[in-house]
Design a protein around this motif. Structure first.
Motif, PDB file in Angstrom:
ATOM      1  N   GLY A 184       0.802  -1.226   0.000  1.00  0.00           N
ATOM      2  CA  GLY A 184       0.000   0.000   0.000  1.00  0.00           C
ATOM      3  C   GLY A 184       0.836   1.279   0.000  1.00  0.00           C
ATOM      4  N   MET A 185       2.121   1.212   0.343  1.00  0.00           N
ATOM      5  CA  MET A 185       2.955   2.422   0.291  1.00  0.00           C
ATOM      6  C   MET A 185       3.081   2.872  -1.163  1.00  0.00           C
ATOM      7  SD  MET A 185       5.963   1.467   3.066  1.00  0.00           S
ATOM      8  CE  MET A 185       6.907   2.984   2.882  1.00  0.00           C
TER       9      MET A 185
ATOM     10  N   THR B  49      14.204   6.979  -8.350  1.00  0.00           N
ATOM     11  CA  THR B  49      14.557   8.174  -7.568  1.00  0.00           C
ATOM     12  C   THR B  49      13.682   8.399  -6.339  1.00  0.00           C
ATOM     13  OG1 THR B  49      13.136   9.752  -8.781  1.00  0.00           O
ATOM     14  CG2 THR B  49      15.324   9.320  -9.704  1.00  0.00           C
ATOM     15  N   ARG B  50      12.549   7.682  -6.189  1.00  0.00           N
ATOM     16  CA  ARG B  50      11.630   7.974  -5.073  1.00  0.00           C
ATOM     17  C   ARG B  50      11.242   6.741  -4.272  1.00  0.00           C
ATOM     18  NH1 ARG B  50       8.493  13.419  -7.113  1.00  0.00           N
ATOM     19  NH2 ARG B  50      10.463  14.410  -7.684  1.00  0.00           N
ATOM     20  N   MET B  51      10.873   5.662  -4.945  1.00  0.00           N
ATOM     21  CA  MET B  51      10.500   4.432  -4.251  1.00  0.00           C
ATOM     22  C   MET B  51      10.640   3.258  -5.192  1.00  0.00           C
ATOM     23  SD  MET B  51       6.940   3.248  -2.375  1.00  0.00           S
ATOM     24  CE  MET B  51       7.079   4.397  -0.994  1.00  0.00           C
ATOM     25  N   PRO B  52      11.494   2.294  -4.929  1.00  0.00           N
ATOM     26  CA  PRO B  52      12.394   2.214  -3.779  1.00  0.00           C
ATOM     27  C   PRO B  52      13.547   3.212  -3.804  1.00  0.00           C
ATOM     28  CG  PRO B  52      12.037   0.044  -4.770  1.00  0.00           C
ATOM     29  CD  PRO B  52      11.487   1.062  -5.730  1.00  0.00           C
ATOM     30  N   GLY B  53      13.910   3.764  -4.972  1.00  0.00           N
ATOM     31  CA  GLY B  53      15.024   4.692  -5.060  1.00  0.00           C
ATOM     32  C   GLY B  53      16.348   4.006  -5.363  1.00  0.00           C
ATOM     33  N   PRO B  54      17.438   4.789  -5.361  1.00  0.00           N
ATOM     34  CA  PRO B  54      18.745   4.279  -5.773  1.00  0.00           C
ATOM     35  C   PRO B  54      19.135   2.986  -5.060  1.00  0.00           C
ATOM     36  CG  PRO B  54      18.864   6.647  -5.440  1.00  0.00           C
ATOM     37  CD  PRO B  54      17.495   6.215  -4.965  1.00  0.00           C
TER      38      PRO B  54
ATOM     39  N   ARG C 127       2.689   7.007 -10.735  1.00  0.00           N
ATOM     40  CA  ARG C 127       2.573   6.570  -9.338  1.00  0.00           C
ATOM     41  C   ARG C 127       2.868   5.075  -9.235  1.00  0.00           C
ATOM     42  NH1 ARG C 127       0.152   7.768  -4.461  1.00  0.00           N
ATOM     43  NH2 ARG C 127      -0.266   9.872  -5.198  1.00  0.00           N
ATOM     44  N   VAL C 128       3.638   4.702  -8.236  1.00  0.00           N
ATOM     45  CA  VAL C 128       3.881   3.287  -7.960  1.00  0.00           C
ATOM     46  C   VAL C 128       3.361   2.980  -6.561  1.00  0.00           C
ATOM     47  CG1 VAL C 128       5.946   3.428  -9.420  1.00  0.00           C
ATOM     48  CG2 VAL C 128       6.203   3.424  -6.937  1.00  0.00           C
ATOM     49  N   THR C 129       2.760   1.805  -6.409  1.00  0.00           N
ATOM     50  CA  THR C 129       2.183   1.388  -5.121  1.00  0.00           C
ATOM     51  C   THR C 129       2.606  -0.050  -4.846  1.00  0.00           C
ATOM     52  OG1 THR C 129       0.258   2.793  -5.585  1.00  0.00           O
ATOM     53  CG2 THR C 129       0.015   1.152  -3.823  1.00  0.00           C
TER      54      THR C 129
END
Lengths: 149, 149
Positions: free
Chosen positions: A18-19, A77-82, A106-108
């Motif tokens: 859900g994140m 760059t945001r989720m999960p990121g590098p 958007r990713v969930t």
């Protein structure tokens, strides 16, 4: 969670179903030209009013893969990121995007797969209320003890 | 088969299982920077030697979605070419691409679906003998009497 070059980098252990995270960008006609230059995709559907008028789209549209690239932007760059590794991506192109539109990618988190520290994400792009790209991504995410990502 | 803005455009009726087309490009570090600018994907994995050295890749890699975009280039400009509609794309990222590598994106007709004039393509990207991206695309292709593409 860590910070890498000013970007948030989630560890596998930080992620919960859900994140979500997003990236927004208004795509200009100059952006479309730049994407064509870098990809080589000079399909007149993206530039040529007269050609586009004869298609179902009636006017030039943004490259579908340009819109889809913003999913990679969220992931990288945001989720999960590098530190994460892109394993697979599915894409369904649902509706056209026009130069001047603001795209929200958007990713969930959909599923956590502990065996290989993989995370399945629902990945969507929208313009206003219209879903323009739908799909799923499978991402390998480093664990908190990131000796190797 | 038609010609649109100097590009070959196949009609549905022209396509046969096994037909293929490709696009080649040597990806420079400047190209990678341009892709990051246009997509917003500034993940340091693509630029930062020190960061990349700590990952499984050991050195910077090209954005997977940049390589994948070249599949769209083949589809939009070579086969089927202008007039077709991108319906779906699957992508499996199999191996890293480095700045300086020549990527060959190739699409091959896999299945003809007359009901909706759709064509399924196997879509691959390779660097030398190494498969770097694998997947499939579903494309709607205009018929010879293209009133509307």
């Amino acid at each position: 969670m860590q910070t890498v070059d000013g970007l948030t980098a989630y560890d596998y252990e930080d992620l919960r179903i859900g994140m979500s995270a997003e990236y927004r960008r208004v795509i200009s006609q100059d952006d479309v030209r730049a994407f064509a230059d870098v990809s080589g995709d000079v399909n007149p559907l993206h530039f040529d009013e007269a050609f586009a008028a004869k298609t179902i789209f009636k006017a030039p549209i943004v490259h579908g893969m340009y819109t889809a690239a913003m999913i990679s932007t969220v992931i990288g760059t945001r989720m999960p990121g590098p530190g994460c590794i892109y394993v697979t991506q599915t894409l369904q192109f649902k509706a056209p995007v026009r130069a001047g539109d603001e795209v929200v990618a958007r990713v969930t988190v959909k599923e956590l797969i502990p065996e290989k520290q993989r995370v399945s994400f629902r990945t969507v792009c929208a313009v206003g209320e219209t879903l323009v790209v739908d799909g799923d991504a499978l991402i390998q995410v480093p664990s908190r003890a990131r000796g190797e990502a």
